[in-house]
Design an enzyme around this catalytic site. Structure first.
Site, PDB file in Angstrom:
ATOM      1  CG  HIS A 248      38.972  -9.201   3.798  1.00  0.00           C
ATOM      2  ND1 HIS A 248      38.634  -7.924   4.172  1.00  0.00           N
ATOM      3  CD2 HIS A 248      39.837  -9.644   4.747  1.00  0.00           C
ATOM      4  CE1 HIS A 248      39.279  -7.599   5.285  1.00  0.00           C
ATOM      5  NE2 HIS A 248      40.019  -8.621   5.650  1.00  0.00           N
TER       6      HIS A 248
ATOM      7  CB  SER B 293      37.002   2.557   8.242  1.00  0.00           C
ATOM      8  OG  SER B 293      36.747   1.166   8.274  1.00  0.00           O
TER       9      SER B 293
HETATM   10  N1  APR Z   1      38.145   7.493  -1.977  1.00  0.00           N
HETATM   11  C1  APR Z   1      38.877   7.039  -0.926  1.00  0.00           C
HETATM   12  N2  APR Z   1      38.318   6.647   0.233  1.00  0.00           N
HETATM   13  C2  APR Z   1      36.984   6.743   0.357  1.00  0.00           C
HETATM   14  C3  APR Z   1      36.160   7.200  -0.684  1.00  0.00           C
HETATM   15  C4  APR Z   1      36.795   7.596  -1.904  1.00  0.00           C
HETATM   16  N3  APR Z   1      36.111   8.064  -2.941  1.00  0.00           N
HETATM   17  N4  APR Z   1      34.876   7.163  -0.254  1.00  0.00           N
HETATM   18  C5  APR Z   1      34.901   6.672   0.995  1.00  0.00           C
HETATM   19  N5  APR Z   1      36.171   6.418   1.373  1.00  0.00           N
HETATM   20  C6  APR Z   1      36.692   5.886   2.628  1.00  0.00           C
HETATM   21  C7  APR Z   1      35.877   6.176   3.876  1.00  0.00           C
HETATM   22  O1  APR Z   1      36.199   7.461   4.396  1.00  0.00           O
HETATM   23  C8  APR Z   1      36.307   5.046   4.799  1.00  0.00           C
HETATM   24  O2  APR Z   1      37.452   5.398   5.564  1.00  0.00           O
HETATM   25  O3  APR Z   1      36.713   4.479   2.519  1.00  0.00           O
HETATM   26  C9  APR Z   1      36.677   3.916   3.830  1.00  0.00           C
HETATM   27  C10 APR Z   1      35.686   2.762   3.785  1.00  0.00           C
HETATM   28  O4  APR Z   1      35.707   2.091   5.008  1.00  0.00           O
HETATM   29  P1  APR Z   1      34.878   0.747   5.217  1.00  0.00           P
HETATM   30  O5  APR Z   1      33.498   0.912   4.645  1.00  0.00           O
HETATM   31  O6  APR Z   1      34.989   0.369   6.639  1.00  0.00           O
HETATM   32  O7  APR Z   1      35.622  -0.306   4.270  1.00  0.00           O
HETATM   33  P2  APR Z   1      36.934  -1.151   4.571  1.00  0.00           P
HETATM   34  O8  APR Z   1      37.844  -0.404   5.474  1.00  0.00           O
HETATM   35  O9  APR Z   1      37.454  -1.594   3.253  1.00  0.00           O
HETATM   36  O10 APR Z   1      36.345  -2.396   5.343  1.00  0.00           O
HETATM   37  C11 APR Z   1      37.206  -3.438   5.707  1.00  0.00           C
HETATM   38  O11 APR Z   1      35.391  -4.760   6.453  1.00  0.00           O
HETATM   39  O12 APR Z   1      33.241  -5.497   6.211  1.00  0.00           O
HETATM   40  C12 APR Z   1      34.547  -5.809   5.998  1.00  0.00           C
HETATM   41  O13 APR Z   1      35.409  -7.424   4.616  1.00  0.00           O
HETATM   42  C13 APR Z   1      34.900  -6.128   4.575  1.00  0.00           C
HETATM   43  O14 APR Z   1      37.002  -5.741   3.469  1.00  0.00           O
HETATM   44  C14 APR Z   1      35.988  -5.143   4.265  1.00  0.00           C
HETATM   45  C15 APR Z   1      36.516  -4.764   5.633  1.00  0.00           C
END
Ligand code: APR
Length: 231
Positions: A105, A174
């Site tokens: 990304h 997520s």
């Molecule tokens: N360790 C591991 N996982 C964690 C922790 C932690 N300390 N804290 C939170 N999480 C997990 C949450 O449970 C969740 O499943 O991290 C995940 C974060 O999910 P999102 O906020 O949806 O982030 P992500 O999946 O990286 O999003 C994907 O969406 O908005 C876009 O471009 C952006 O790259 C991003 C993409």
């Protein structure tokens, strides 16, 4: 020959470095209208706001440090051919010492020329801020970020890497955003898949879920992988 360990990371990987995730309570998208600050339409409508959003993210990133999870993944290069495919735009995997990092990304510390998408520039402190009128080498620039509504050019090499994995690990995502989430489906059928996340999304049967934060979860994973190597 070393086995190929492929790791797909998301925002949870960097949560313990103090960088907010997107979709958790108090995540970034709770505080900003995502389509205003991270979409192609939003950038066309109000580029100044989008530049400011990423300027703020950059200022937070330079104060953040890789956590024990990033460092342990880099350390696993001693036993495995480690390939990190990250949805994160931070540079914490690189700063922890990982050698192969593919950013799906984009990269927060880079901007690119609006008139030449292949031309990127790395920002360095103290000059971390850009505006719609900033000129670098005579070019107007935009954040080197894949906005919603844009194609994900790095997905092709990422698919190739995923399909060659001997072990596949998902950490802190997520799995809500495609095509990144689809990488799981390119892993060959007999290959073990692990998923480290304290609040995991639902995943296909057969995936080993390690319900822990990244720092602790990578230590657990390391123990499992090294025990398997010894046996
Ligand atoms: N360790 C591991 N996982 C964690 C922790 C932690 N300390 N804290 C939170 N999480 C997990 C949450 O449970 C969740 O499943 O991290 C995940 C974060 O999910 P999102 O906020 O949806 O982030 P992500 O999946 O990286 O999003 C994907 O969406 O908005 C876009 O471009 C952006 O790259 C991003 C993409």
């Amino acid at each position: 020959m070393k086995k190929k360990l492929v790791i797909l990371t998301g925002a949870g990987m960097s949560a313990e470095s103090g960088l907010r995730t997107f979709r958790d309570a108090d995540g970034l998208w709770e505080n900003y209208p995502v389509m205003d600050v991270a979409s192609a339409d939003g950038f066309a409508r109000n580029p100044a706001l989008v530049h400011k959003f990423y300027n703020d993210r950059r200022r937070q990133l330079i104060d953040a440090l890789p956590n024990a999870g990033h460092i342990a993944l880099a350390d696993l290069e001693r036993q495995f051919d480690v390939y990190v495919i990250t949805q994160n735009v931070d540079d914490l995997h690189e700063r922890a010492g990982s050698s192969h990092v593919l950013h799906l990304h984009g990269e927060l510390m880079k901007v690119r020329a609006i008139d030449d998408p292949d031309l990127t520039f790395t920002l360095t402190p103290p000059d971390l801020s850009t505006t719609p009128s900033t000129l670098i080498d005579g070019h107007r620039v935009r954040p080197h970020i894949v906005f919603f509504q844009e194609a994900v050019p790095m997905i092709e090499p990422a698919i190739e890497i995923a399909s060659e994995a001997d072990v596949f690990v998902v950490i802190g995502t997520s799995l809500a955003v495609y095509p990144a989430a689809s990488l799981l489906y390119y892993v060959r059928p007999s290959v073990p898949i692990f998923y480290i996340d304290p609040n995991p999304a639902s995943v296909p049967e057969g995936v080993t879920v390690i319900r822990e934060p990244a720092t602790k979860g990578v230590a657990t994973l390391r123990h499992i992988l090294l025990s398997a190597l010894d046996s």
